[in-house]
Write a protein that holds these residues in place. Sequence first.
Motif, PDB file in Angstrom:
ATOM      1  N   ALA A 134     -38.545  12.066 -23.270  1.00 48.64           N
ATOM      2  CA  ALA A 134     -39.732  11.349 -22.804  1.00 48.64           C
ATOM      3  C   ALA A 134     -39.782   9.916 -23.311  1.00 48.64           C
ATOM      4  O   ALA A 134     -40.391   9.044 -22.693  1.00 48.64           O
ATOM      5  N   THR A 135     -39.133   9.654 -24.439  1.00 48.42           N
ATOM      6  CA  THR A 135     -39.208   8.319 -25.043  1.00 48.42           C
ATOM      7  C   THR A 135     -37.893   7.553 -24.981  1.00 48.42           C
ATOM      8  O   THR A 135     -37.879   6.344 -25.168  1.00 48.42           O
ATOM      9  N   LEU A 136     -36.778   8.239 -24.745  1.00 46.80           N
ATOM     10  CA  LEU A 136     -35.471   7.587 -24.796  1.00 46.80           C
ATOM     11  C   LEU A 136     -34.625   8.030 -23.610  1.00 46.80           C
ATOM     12  O   LEU A 136     -33.776   8.905 -23.740  1.00 46.80           O
ATOM     13  N   SER A 137     -34.899   7.465 -22.450  1.00 48.57           N
ATOM     14  CA  SER A 137     -34.154   7.793 -21.244  1.00 48.57           C
ATOM     15  C   SER A 137     -33.824   6.529 -20.474  1.00 48.57           C
ATOM     16  O   SER A 137     -34.422   5.480 -20.695  1.00 48.57           O
ATOM     17  N   TYR A 138     -32.877   6.640 -19.563  1.00 51.32           N
ATOM     18  CA  TYR A 138     -32.420   5.482 -18.797  1.00 51.32           C
ATOM     19  C   TYR A 138     -32.447   5.774 -17.297  1.00 51.32           C
ATOM     20  O   TYR A 138     -32.311   6.926 -16.880  1.00 51.32           O
ATOM     21  N   ASP A 139     -32.543   4.732 -16.540  1.00 53.21           N
ATOM     22  CA  ASP A 139     -32.344   4.817 -15.095  1.00 53.21           C
ATOM     23  C   ASP A 139     -31.110   3.981 -14.765  1.00 53.21           C
ATOM     24  O   ASP A 139     -31.191   2.752 -14.697  1.00 53.21           O
ATOM     25  N   PRO A 140     -29.950   4.619 -14.577  1.00 53.07           N
ATOM     26  CA  PRO A 140     -28.723   3.863 -14.326  1.00 53.07           C
ATOM     27  C   PRO A 140     -28.805   2.941 -13.116  1.00 53.07           C
ATOM     28  O   PRO A 140     -28.111   1.917 -13.058  1.00 53.07           O
ATOM     29  N   ALA A 141     -29.655   3.287 -12.156  1.00 54.89           N
ATOM     30  CA  ALA A 141     -29.766   2.455 -10.954  1.00 54.89           C
ATOM     31  C   ALA A 141     -30.231   1.046 -11.283  1.00 54.89           C
ATOM     32  O   ALA A 141     -29.873   0.078 -10.601  1.00 54.89           O
ATOM     33  N   THR A 142     -31.045   0.921 -12.349  1.00 51.63           N
ATOM     34  CA  THR A 142     -31.559  -0.395 -12.727  1.00 51.63           C
ATOM     35  C   THR A 142     -30.945  -0.919 -14.026  1.00 51.63           C
ATOM     36  O   THR A 142     -30.929  -2.130 -14.254  1.00 51.63           O
ATOM     37  N   GLU A 143     -30.465  -0.035 -14.889  1.00 49.86           N
ATOM     38  CA  GLU A 143     -29.922  -0.456 -16.183  1.00 49.86           C
ATOM     39  C   GLU A 143     -28.514  -1.023 -16.077  1.00 49.86           C
ATOM     40  O   GLU A 143     -28.126  -1.896 -16.849  1.00 49.86           O
ATOM     41  N   VAL A 144     -27.720  -0.503 -15.143  1.00 46.98           N
ATOM     42  CA  VAL A 144     -26.323  -0.939 -15.005  1.00 46.98           C
ATOM     43  C   VAL A 144     -26.241  -2.106 -14.029  1.00 46.98           C
ATOM     44  O   VAL A 144     -26.912  -2.121 -12.991  1.00 46.98           O
ATOM     45  N   ASP A 145     -25.429  -3.089 -14.371  1.00 48.98           N
ATOM     46  CA  ASP A 145     -25.228  -4.244 -13.498  1.00 48.98           C
ATOM     47  C   ASP A 145     -24.249  -3.869 -12.388  1.00 48.98           C
ATOM     48  O   ASP A 145     -23.034  -3.969 -12.549  1.00 48.98           O
ATOM     49  N   TRP A 146     -24.792  -3.424 -11.271  1.00 48.83           N
ATOM     50  CA  TRP A 146     -23.941  -3.023 -10.148  1.00 48.83           C
ATOM     51  C   TRP A 146     -23.583  -4.195  -9.237  1.00 48.83           C
ATOM     52  O   TRP A 146     -22.681  -4.066  -8.404  1.00 48.83           O
ATOM     53  N   GLU A 147     -24.274  -5.306  -9.385  1.00 43.80           N
ATOM     54  CA  GLU A 147     -24.127  -6.409  -8.425  1.00 43.80           C
ATOM     55  C   GLU A 147     -22.985  -7.357  -8.774  1.00 43.80           C
ATOM     56  O   GLU A 147     -22.298  -7.864  -7.891  1.00 43.80           O
ATOM     57  N   THR A 148     -22.771  -7.635 -10.063  1.00 45.20           N
ATOM     58  CA  THR A 148     -21.720  -8.574 -10.457  1.00 45.20           C
ATOM     59  C   THR A 148     -20.346  -8.022 -10.084  1.00 45.20           C
ATOM     60  O   THR A 148     -20.027  -6.879 -10.434  1.00 45.20           O
ATOM     61  N   PRO A 149     -19.514  -8.792  -9.394  1.00 41.74           N
ATOM     62  CA  PRO A 149     -18.173  -8.310  -9.027  1.00 41.74           C
ATOM     63  C   PRO A 149     -17.345  -7.938 -10.263  1.00 41.74           C
ATOM     64  O   PRO A 149     -17.550  -8.477 -11.354  1.00 41.74           O
ATOM     65  N   LEU A 150     -16.418  -7.007 -10.083  1.00 37.62           N
ATOM     66  CA  LEU A 150     -15.554  -6.562 -11.171  1.00 37.62           C
ATOM     67  C   LEU A 150     -14.735  -7.726 -11.712  1.00 37.62           C
ATOM     68  O   LEU A 150     -14.069  -8.439 -10.962  1.00 37.62           O
ATOM     69  N   ASP A 151     -14.783  -7.935 -13.023  1.00 37.89           N
ATOM     70  CA  ASP A 151     -13.998  -8.960 -13.700  1.00 37.89           C
ATOM     71  C   ASP A 151     -12.713  -8.310 -14.218  1.00 37.89           C
ATOM     72  O   ASP A 151     -12.746  -7.523 -15.160  1.00 37.89           O
ATOM     73  N   LYS A 152     -11.592  -8.641 -13.595  1.00 39.23           N
ATOM     74  CA  LYS A 152     -10.329  -7.993 -13.937  1.00 39.23           C
ATOM     75  C   LYS A 152      -9.697  -8.529 -15.210  1.00 39.23           C
ATOM     76  O   LYS A 152      -8.592  -8.120 -15.575  1.00 39.23           O
ATOM     77  N   ASP A 153     -10.405  -9.410 -15.898  1.00 39.93           N
ATOM     78  CA  ASP A 153      -9.933  -9.857 -17.209  1.00 39.93           C
ATOM     79  C   ASP A 153     -10.290  -8.844 -18.297  1.00 39.93           C
ATOM     80  O   ASP A 153      -9.898  -9.013 -19.451  1.00 39.93           O
ATOM     81  N   PHE A 154     -11.042  -7.812 -17.922  1.00 37.93           N
ATOM     82  CA  PHE A 154     -11.458  -6.783 -18.882  1.00 37.93           C
ATOM     83  C   PHE A 154     -10.708  -5.473 -18.656  1.00 37.93           C
ATOM     84  O   PHE A 154     -10.243  -5.184 -17.553  1.00 37.93           O
ATOM     85  N   HIS A 155     -10.664  -4.677 -19.720  1.00 35.08           N
ATOM     86  CA  HIS A 155     -10.151  -3.318 -19.625  1.00 35.08           C
ATOM     87  C   HIS A 155     -11.247  -2.399 -19.082  1.00 35.08           C
ATOM     88  O   HIS A 155     -12.433  -2.725 -19.121  1.00 35.08           O
ATOM     89  N   GLY A 156     -10.826  -1.214 -18.635  1.00 40.16           N
ATOM     90  CA  GLY A 156     -11.784  -0.199 -18.224  1.00 40.16           C
ATOM     91  C   GLY A 156     -12.147   0.732 -19.364  1.00 40.16           C
ATOM     92  O   GLY A 156     -13.151   1.435 -19.318  1.00 40.16           O
ATOM     93  N   ALA A 157     -11.315   0.743 -20.398  1.00 38.06           N
ATOM     94  CA  ALA A 157     -11.520   1.570 -21.587  1.00 38.06           C
ATOM     95  C   ALA A 157     -10.776   0.912 -22.737  1.00 38.06           C
ATOM     96  O   ALA A 157      -9.918   0.046 -22.524  1.00 38.06           O
TER      97      ALA A 157
END
Length: 310
Positions: free
Chosen positions: A34-57
Amino acid sequence: MARITARSKTRTRSRTQEQSGRPAVAGRLLDSAATLSYDPATEVDWETPLDKDFHGASPEWSTLYGTAYWSDLTDAQRKELTRQEAASVASTGIWFEMILQQMVLRDIYAKDPTDPKFQWALTEVAEECRHSIMFARGAEKLGAPPYRPHRVAVELGRAFKTLAFGEAAYAAILVAEEVLDVMQRDWMRDERVVPFVRTINNIHVVEESRHMKFARDETLKRLENAGWVRRQINAFVIAIASYVIVTSMVNKKVYRNAGLDQERALAEARANQHHKSMMRSSCSGLMDFLASARLLTKPALKFYKRAHLI
């Protein structure tokens, strides 16, 4: 990193449960959700294009890290490989979360809906649904195709979700969640990992900590009156399930999709002592728990060793 959203203030639920004798663990987990939850639809940056200068893991978690083949790869190839591997792990997570949801729903079917355990189980299923959608969108954004486990693993999973119950179901849930949790705790802190994946990992780690607490508690409770034969059978079933889950995490197609020689990559990944060591060290706490629950029988140990969990 993801922003923690407070859906409501912690109410008087805990005090009421103490007075009524209702299950304390489930009540605390409901308060936490009830106090510590997330909504991935709004919390994750889905709009910025993938930056291939980064690793995935984190590179150290790559199945090829530390091999001769890894040394031969360019920086761009290494980053593409970790992105494909992260997408594969996410896809495997979706597969197992669907198994988990069905087992949990089957466990609470026709039980008292006013029981905090019933309400927590539905809360966990709701969180797993959000996680699965989050993983699916994340894998798509990483530029990966849909990775699916081997057909044999899929059919074994189909049987397991239908037949597993009690400690076998909850301990298998725990194994899958703990292995993924250790990886993601590293990835979410690693600034070499693409930011939106770090956010996904942070969300999953925070919310899965509740799921692991519940799985541990339920495993121990279901085992309270278990005899030797029941422990032997369930220890074996849990070990097989764990082996199938862990060995399905990285699909062999990730190497070809990353532009690598698949045969060479598979051979070097299978012999990679660094990765095996990472798996063993990350699962030490989990193995201690299974040992304390008397679920590390000799037959079970063979499968954990084959999966490099011990």
